[in-house]
Design a protein around this motif. Sequence first.
Motif: not given
Length: 112
Positions: A60-85
């Motif tokens: 869990e800590k490893i994948i949370e650390d990957y996310e903090r560094k790479l932002h793949l999931y959070s960027d995916y969420i933001v792109r989805g929101e922008l695409l909906d708009k």
Amino acid sequence: MEIEKTNRMNALFEFYSTLLTEKQMNYMELYYADDFSLGEIAEEYEVSRQAVYDNIKRTEKIIEDYERKLHLYSDYIVRGELLDKLKTYTAETYPKDETLISYIEQIQEIEE
């Protein structure tokens, strides 16, 4: 387990699973996706419950650390929101522009 945490771990797992060891992938998938208990996983792999728990917490800590560094999931969420708009704006402002609608659909397919 909290549903939010489970959903987040499953989402992060989708993005970062290939960066994990096979054992880490198996434990995380059984625990979060298949809803196995620590005891069931321990029995399956013939290890202690504590070993499974430690491995899952470490992963869990490893994948949370990957996310903090790479932002793949959070960027995916933001792109989805922008695409909906963008889809809403296009439908309201340019409902007959088939080229623009086609581009948006192509972007959406890439995201999926």
